[in-house]
Scaffold this motif. Sequence first.
Motif, PDB file in Angstrom:
ATOM      1  N   THR A   1     -19.705  -0.683  -8.430  1.00 50.55           N
ATOM      2  CA  THR A   1     -18.581   0.195  -8.085  1.00 50.55           C
ATOM      3  C   THR A   1     -18.605   0.536  -6.596  1.00 50.55           C
ATOM      4  O   THR A   1     -17.552   0.640  -5.967  1.00 50.55           O
ATOM      5  CB  THR A   1     -18.604   1.483  -8.924  1.00 50.55           C
ATOM      6  N   GLY A   2     -19.802   0.692  -6.020  1.00 53.97           N
ATOM      7  CA  GLY A   2     -19.904   0.967  -4.583  1.00 53.97           C
ATOM      8  C   GLY A   2     -19.319  -0.167  -3.764  1.00 53.97           C
ATOM      9  O   GLY A   2     -18.557   0.072  -2.821  1.00 53.97           O
ATOM     10  N   ALA A   3     -19.655  -1.408  -4.136  1.00 49.55           N
ATOM     11  CA  ALA A   3     -19.122  -2.574  -3.409  1.00 49.55           C
ATOM     12  C   ALA A   3     -17.599  -2.630  -3.547  1.00 49.55           C
ATOM     13  O   ALA A   3     -16.887  -2.894  -2.565  1.00 49.55           O
ATOM     14  CB  ALA A   3     -19.758  -3.842  -3.957  1.00 49.55           C
ATOM     15  N   ILE A   4     -17.084  -2.354  -4.760  1.00 55.50           N
ATOM     16  CA  ILE A   4     -15.628  -2.357  -4.979  1.00 55.50           C
ATOM     17  C   ILE A   4     -14.969  -1.291  -4.101  1.00 55.50           C
ATOM     18  O   ILE A   4     -13.938  -1.537  -3.463  1.00 55.50           O
ATOM     19  CB  ILE A   4     -15.306  -2.104  -6.475  1.00 55.50           C
ATOM     20  N   LEU A   5     -15.576  -0.104  -4.037  1.00 55.59           N
ATOM     21  CA  LEU A   5     -14.976   0.993  -3.269  1.00 55.59           C
ATOM     22  C   LEU A   5     -15.018   0.719  -1.764  1.00 55.59           C
ATOM     23  O   LEU A   5     -14.080   1.090  -1.050  1.00 55.59           O
ATOM     24  CB  LEU A   5     -15.675   2.320  -3.607  1.00 55.59           C
ATOM     25  N   VAL A   6     -16.061   0.055  -1.288  1.00 56.05           N
ATOM     26  CA  VAL A   6     -16.116  -0.290   0.144  1.00 56.05           C
ATOM     27  C   VAL A   6     -15.008  -1.304   0.467  1.00 56.05           C
ATOM     28  O   VAL A   6     -14.301  -1.153   1.479  1.00 56.05           O
ATOM     29  CB  VAL A   6     -17.506  -0.862   0.522  1.00 56.05           C
ATOM     30  N   LEU A   7     -14.829  -2.298  -0.400  1.00 56.75           N
ATOM     31  CA  LEU A   7     -13.752  -3.281  -0.185  1.00 56.75           C
ATOM     32  C   LEU A   7     -12.389  -2.587  -0.214  1.00 56.75           C
ATOM     33  O   LEU A   7     -11.513  -2.861   0.606  1.00 56.75           O
ATOM     34  CB  LEU A   7     -13.809  -4.378  -1.253  1.00 56.75           C
ATOM     35  N   TYR A   8     -12.226  -1.652  -1.171  1.00 56.19           N
ATOM     36  CA  TYR A   8     -10.957  -0.919  -1.261  1.00 56.19           C
ATOM     37  C   TYR A   8     -10.726  -0.098   0.008  1.00 56.19           C
ATOM     38  O   TYR A   8      -9.606  -0.036   0.514  1.00 56.19           O
ATOM     39  CB  TYR A   8     -10.948   0.001  -2.493  1.00 56.19           C
TER      40      TYR A   8
END
Lengths: 129, 150
Positions: free
Chosen positions: A34-41
């Motif tokens: 989820t952290g990686a997804i949120l950084v990309l977002y």
Amino acid sequence: MPAIRPHGLARVLFWLAPRWRDPGWIAFALNRLTGAILVLYLLVHMVVLSRLAAGPSGWNDLLAIFGSQPFLVGDTLLIAAVVFHALNGARVAALTVGYGVRHSGRSVALVITGSAGLAALASWGILFR
Amino acid sequence: MSGPMSPRRFAGRPVADGQTAAPRSMEGLSRGPATPVRAGRLWLVQVVTGGALIGFLGLHLIVQHFLAPGGLRDFSSVVDYLRQPVAILAELGLVGSVVVHASLGVRTFVVELVHGRRARRLATILIAVLATGIVVDAVWLTYRIASSQS
């Protein structure tokens, strides 16, 4: 007992296999994901917001796309990721000061249940209200 | 002797043969990118910015989406909102906390993947430069929007 040291594809499959894992490992892996997804977002969001500098024509045209059904479904998934990351972060912060150390499995279950509940509530608010 | 309470482990990380399990003194712990004292400080910063994020992000979602008609603000509504000093503080607080929190998270990820002190230091500098760029871009964008005609 010798340590298990798989190689190649077996190593990847071993890492992905949930068997024999502590519940904290599942929470850790989901937190990373989820952290990686949120950084990309975050990066995409900054690029999209830069359209505001182009004035009303640059922004208002995008509103129809943001209000479309696929985008709203994406919003609900994003909120699920945010809620899980936030609740698990609070759980990890509590662990570092000694709360919930003996009940790791129960606290992970609570985080996952709470995230699912809040994400479902947000989905209802975004998609069906 | 083995297991999590073994002296062969320090902070949960297995220690290779020939190394001491724990530092013998505090001397030198504040130097270098991966020392326990510095890692502890960065962890504390991540916890604090995480807590701030819950507040700032909650406020952002309420103001920008739940209170806006249709869930989205049009251009003039965004400009009117960002002309309020409190709104600027809230949005820049969100940007600051999210960028610091995300940078530390990415750094943790990279430090685990990259080996070698110099490579880790280079990765940390690159992340810091990118984070500073994002904050500067956000401040500039906020200024541009707030000073434009609604």
